[in-house]
Design a protein around this motif. Structure first.
Motif, PDB file in Angstrom:
ATOM      1  N   GLU A 255       1.260  -1.311   0.126  1.00  0.00           N
ATOM      2  CA  GLU A 255       0.156   0.246  -0.175  1.00  0.00           C
ATOM      3  C   GLU A 255       0.864   0.818   0.524  1.00  0.00           C
ATOM      4  OE1 GLU A 255      -2.155   2.952   3.355  1.00  0.00           O
ATOM      5  OE2 GLU A 255      -2.431   0.708   3.527  1.00  0.00           O
ATOM      6  N   LEU A 256       2.050   0.756   0.436  1.00  0.00           N
ATOM      7  CA  LEU A 256       2.897   2.180   0.641  1.00  0.00           C
ATOM      8  C   LEU A 256       3.655   2.270  -0.835  1.00  0.00           C
ATOM      9  CD1 LEU A 256       4.398   2.132   4.491  1.00  0.00           C
ATOM     10  CD2 LEU A 256       2.378   3.655   3.565  1.00  0.00           C
ATOM     11  N   LEU A 257       4.179   1.460  -0.921  1.00  0.00           N
ATOM     12  CA  LEU A 257       4.532   1.549  -2.169  1.00  0.00           C
ATOM     13  C   LEU A 257       3.554   2.121  -2.947  1.00  0.00           C
ATOM     14  CD1 LEU A 257       6.830  -2.137  -1.656  1.00  0.00           C
ATOM     15  CD2 LEU A 257       7.341   0.232  -2.737  1.00  0.00           C
ATOM     16  N   GLU A 258       2.775   1.823  -3.468  1.00  0.00           N
ATOM     17  CA  GLU A 258       1.749   2.697  -4.346  1.00  0.00           C
ATOM     18  C   GLU A 258       1.574   3.775  -4.339  1.00  0.00           C
ATOM     19  OE1 GLU A 258       0.426   1.002  -7.073  1.00  0.00           O
ATOM     20  OE2 GLU A 258       0.970  -1.029  -6.854  1.00  0.00           O
ATOM     21  N   ARG A 259       1.355   4.373  -2.902  1.00  0.00           N
ATOM     22  CA  ARG A 259       1.146   5.806  -3.121  1.00  0.00           C
ATOM     23  C   ARG A 259       2.860   6.424  -2.537  1.00  0.00           C
ATOM     24  NH1 ARG A 259      -0.263   6.004   3.840  1.00  0.00           N
ATOM     25  NH2 ARG A 259       0.849   7.776   3.295  1.00  0.00           N
ATOM     26  N   LEU A 260       3.500   5.813  -2.413  1.00  0.00           N
ATOM     27  CA  LEU A 260       4.666   6.522  -2.832  1.00  0.00           C
ATOM     28  C   LEU A 260       5.487   6.547  -4.175  1.00  0.00           C
ATOM     29  CD1 LEU A 260       4.801   7.604   0.059  1.00  0.00           C
ATOM     30  CD2 LEU A 260       6.789   6.901   0.321  1.00  0.00           C
ATOM     31  N   GLY A 261       5.121   6.314  -5.712  1.00  0.00           N
ATOM     32  CA  GLY A 261       5.222   6.035  -7.348  1.00  0.00           C
ATOM     33  C   GLY A 261       6.235   4.673  -6.869  1.00  0.00           C
ATOM     34  N   LEU A 262       6.141   3.723  -6.070  1.00  0.00           N
ATOM     35  CA  LEU A 262       7.028   2.258  -6.092  1.00  0.00           C
ATOM     36  C   LEU A 262       6.550   1.115  -6.176  1.00  0.00           C
ATOM     37  CD1 LEU A 262       9.433   4.119  -3.602  1.00  0.00           C
ATOM     38  CD2 LEU A 262      10.067   3.588  -6.015  1.00  0.00           C
ATOM     39  N   GLY A 263       5.255   1.062  -6.750  1.00  0.00           N
ATOM     40  CA  GLY A 263       4.319  -0.332  -6.874  1.00  0.00           C
ATOM     41  C   GLY A 263       4.398  -1.262  -7.376  1.00  0.00           C
ATOM     42  N   GLY A 264       5.549  -1.397  -8.591  1.00  0.00           N
ATOM     43  CA  GLY A 264       6.564  -2.239  -9.126  1.00  0.00           C
ATOM     44  C   GLY A 264       7.309  -2.399  -9.014  1.00  0.00           C
ATOM     45  N   LYS A 265       8.063  -1.982  -7.750  1.00  0.00           N
ATOM     46  CA  LYS A 265       9.905  -2.305  -7.388  1.00  0.00           C
ATOM     47  C   LYS A 265       9.626  -3.365  -5.729  1.00  0.00           C
ATOM     48  CE  LYS A 265      10.860   0.593 -10.306  1.00  0.00           C
ATOM     49  NZ  LYS A 265      12.230   0.326 -11.393  1.00  0.00           N
ATOM     50  N   ALA A 266       8.091  -3.615  -5.432  1.00  0.00           N
ATOM     51  CA  ALA A 266       8.577  -4.479  -4.514  1.00  0.00           C
ATOM     52  C   ALA A 266       9.340  -5.554  -4.343  1.00  0.00           C
ATOM     53  CB  ALA A 266       7.264  -5.583  -4.152  1.00  0.00           C
ATOM     54  N   ALA A 267       9.975  -6.549  -5.530  1.00  0.00           N
ATOM     55  CA  ALA A 267      10.507  -7.391  -6.206  1.00  0.00           C
ATOM     56  C   ALA A 267      11.976  -7.370  -6.029  1.00  0.00           C
ATOM     57  CB  ALA A 267      10.090  -8.439  -6.781  1.00  0.00           C
ATOM     58  N   ALA A 268      12.032  -5.656  -6.507  1.00  0.00           N
ATOM     59  CA  ALA A 268      13.423  -4.880  -6.981  1.00  0.00           C
ATOM     60  C   ALA A 268      14.358  -5.249  -6.081  1.00  0.00           C
ATOM     61  CB  ALA A 268      13.389  -3.585  -7.392  1.00  0.00           C
ATOM     62  N   TYR A 269      15.600  -4.747  -6.313  1.00  0.00           N
ATOM     63  CA  TYR A 269      16.933  -5.281  -4.821  1.00  0.00           C
ATOM     64  C   TYR A 269      17.171  -3.824  -5.432  1.00  0.00           C
ATOM     65  CZ  TYR A 269      17.260 -10.481  -4.732  1.00  0.00           C
ATOM     66  OH  TYR A 269      16.705 -11.556  -4.003  1.00  0.00           O
ATOM     67  N   PRO A 270      17.688  -3.362  -3.699  1.00  0.00           N
ATOM     68  CA  PRO A 270      18.177  -1.793  -3.634  1.00  0.00           C
ATOM     69  C   PRO A 270      19.099  -1.553  -4.915  1.00  0.00           C
ATOM     70  CG  PRO A 270      18.549  -2.364  -1.840  1.00  0.00           C
ATOM     71  CD  PRO A 270      17.682  -3.723  -2.693  1.00  0.00           C
ATOM     72  N   ASP A 271      19.650  -2.340  -5.510  1.00  0.00           N
ATOM     73  CA  ASP A 271      21.480  -2.104  -6.463  1.00  0.00           C
ATOM     74  C   ASP A 271      20.478  -1.669  -8.164  1.00  0.00           C
ATOM     75  OD1 ASP A 271      21.138  -4.598  -7.171  1.00  0.00           O
ATOM     76  OD2 ASP A 271      23.158  -4.699  -7.492  1.00  0.00           O
ATOM     77  N   ARG A 272      19.035  -2.317  -7.826  1.00  0.00           N
ATOM     78  CA  ARG A 272      18.367  -2.116  -8.797  1.00  0.00           C
ATOM     79  C   ARG A 272      17.278  -0.665  -9.168  1.00  0.00           C
ATOM     80  NH1 ARG A 272      21.651  -4.266 -12.442  1.00  0.00           N
ATOM     81  NH2 ARG A 272      20.122  -4.005 -13.708  1.00  0.00           N
ATOM     82  N   LEU A 273      18.045   0.481  -8.267  1.00  0.00           N
ATOM     83  CA  LEU A 273      16.659   1.570  -8.019  1.00  0.00           C
ATOM     84  C   LEU A 273      17.706   2.765  -7.875  1.00  0.00           C
ATOM     85  CD1 LEU A 273      14.524   0.665  -4.765  1.00  0.00           C
ATOM     86  CD2 LEU A 273      14.328   0.113  -7.262  1.00  0.00           C
ATOM     87  N   SER A 274      17.302   3.922  -8.255  1.00  0.00           N
ATOM     88  CA  SER A 274      18.064   5.438  -8.433  1.00  0.00           C
ATOM     89  C   SER A 274      18.102   5.904  -7.193  1.00  0.00           C
ATOM     90  CB  SER A 274      17.395   6.270  -9.069  1.00  0.00           C
ATOM     91  OG  SER A 274      16.167   6.178  -8.644  1.00  0.00           O
ATOM     92  N   GLY A 275      19.120   6.433  -6.835  1.00  0.00           N
ATOM     93  CA  GLY A 275      19.158   6.978  -5.567  1.00  0.00           C
ATOM     94  C   GLY A 275      17.823   7.335  -4.775  1.00  0.00           C
ATOM     95  N   GLY A 276      16.624   8.413  -5.761  1.00  0.00           N
ATOM     96  CA  GLY A 276      16.080   8.509  -5.505  1.00  0.00           C
ATOM     97  C   GLY A 276      14.886   7.961  -4.892  1.00  0.00           C
ATOM     98  N   GLN A 277      14.902   6.194  -5.933  1.00  0.00           N
ATOM     99  CA  GLN A 277      13.717   5.684  -5.278  1.00  0.00           C
ATOM    100  C   GLN A 277      14.794   4.436  -3.928  1.00  0.00           C
ATOM    101  OE1 GLN A 277      14.590   3.910  -8.549  1.00  0.00           O
ATOM    102  NE2 GLN A 277      12.025   3.746  -9.970  1.00  0.00           N
ATOM    103  N   GLN A 278      15.896   4.970  -3.677  1.00  0.00           N
ATOM    104  CA  GLN A 278      16.093   4.076  -2.374  1.00  0.00           C
ATOM    105  C   GLN A 278      15.356   4.750  -1.331  1.00  0.00           C
ATOM    106  OE1 GLN A 278      19.852   2.557  -2.294  1.00  0.00           O
ATOM    107  NE2 GLN A 278      20.355   2.714  -4.640  1.00  0.00           N
TER     108      GLN A 278
END
Length: 250
Positions: A124-147
């Motif tokens: 629910e929080l990931l969706e609210r913060l625009g990260l709904g598609g990133k639940a299965a991602a690892y941190p090194d696959r995200l931008s600094g802002g996404q992390q």
């Protein structure tokens, strides 16, 4: 709900060896408000936040969270920390865990939530913060802002009474700063009580209900954003803000 401060500091003093980092600091943070701590690097902003979360032991004074004196040695410090969310500038995500596992670790291990409950809250929080598609991602696959947004989600997942934000944009590329600040702006609109240390003066002016200017470990000036930025009373505050304006940061 009571109008008593969520966080109150009284005559707080903190030293590291011979260096006095916080000097007789008084602070009150009302419910559903944002307090911005501004000042030069080394002025005591981050140490103040670490003391508020009991990550640093104060040398004198007292700190209250919702009318409970949390610096009383009889207080369960872990129980206090469970009521406070903290986001640091360095993200501090576990690199070997997915985004979802990073977020659900504390709710499950510390707060006793079931996996299903913790994951529902996280998604629910990931969706609210625009990260709904990133639940299965690892941190090194995200931008600094996404992390950093994931780090904010992790702090919110435990439903904190108070959120402390320590220079959360300092490690970000300039083009990523806005997306993180927009999240904080949204949290303010939802009524989250926050204390943030920041060098983003324009943002502090726009979102803060209270601004505290620290200099040499002292809260030299405090007031509304309009008062501190528009009509500072202390010469040191005026000099600091003048340099900010001259550098194009305000």
């Amino acid at each position: 709900m009571s109008d008593a401060p969520v966080l109150r500091m009284e005559s707080v003093r903190k030293t590291f060896g011979a260096s006095v980092v916080l000097r007789d600091v008084d602070l009150e943070v009302a419910p559903h408000t944002v307090t911005a701590l501004i000042g030069a690097s080394g002025s005591g902003k981050s140490t103040l936040l670490r003391c508020a979360n009991l990550l640093e032991e104060i040398d004198d004074g007292a700190i209250w969270l919702d009318s409970e004196e949390i610096t009383d040695p009889r207080v369960d410090q872990d129980a206090v920390r469970r009521r406070i969310g903290v986001v640091f500038q360095a993200y501090n995500l576990f690199p070997h865990m997915t985004v979802l596992d990073n977020i659900t670790l504390a709710p499950r291990r510390v707060h006793g939530a079931s996996r299903a409950e913790a994951e529902e809250r996280a998604r629910e929080l990931l969706e609210r913060l625009g990260l709904g598609g990133k639940a299965a991602a690892y941190p090194d696959r995200l931008s600094g802002g996404q992390q950093q947004r994931v780090a904010i989600v992790r702090a919110l997942a435990v439903r904190p009474r108070l959120l402390l934000l320590d220079e959360i944009t300092a490690a970000l590329d300039p083009e990523l700063v806005g997306e993180v600040l927009e999240v904080v702006r949204g949290l303010k609109n939802e009524g989250m009580t926050m204390v943030l240390a920041t060098h983003e003066m324009g943002f502090a002016r726009d979102v803060a209900d209270q601004v505290c200017f620290l200099d040499g470990g002292v809260v030299l000036e405090r007031g509304t954003a309009e008062q501190v930025f528009g009509d500072p009373q202390q010469e040191r505050t005026r000099r600091f803000l003048r340099r900010i304006v001259e550098s194009g940061r305000l």
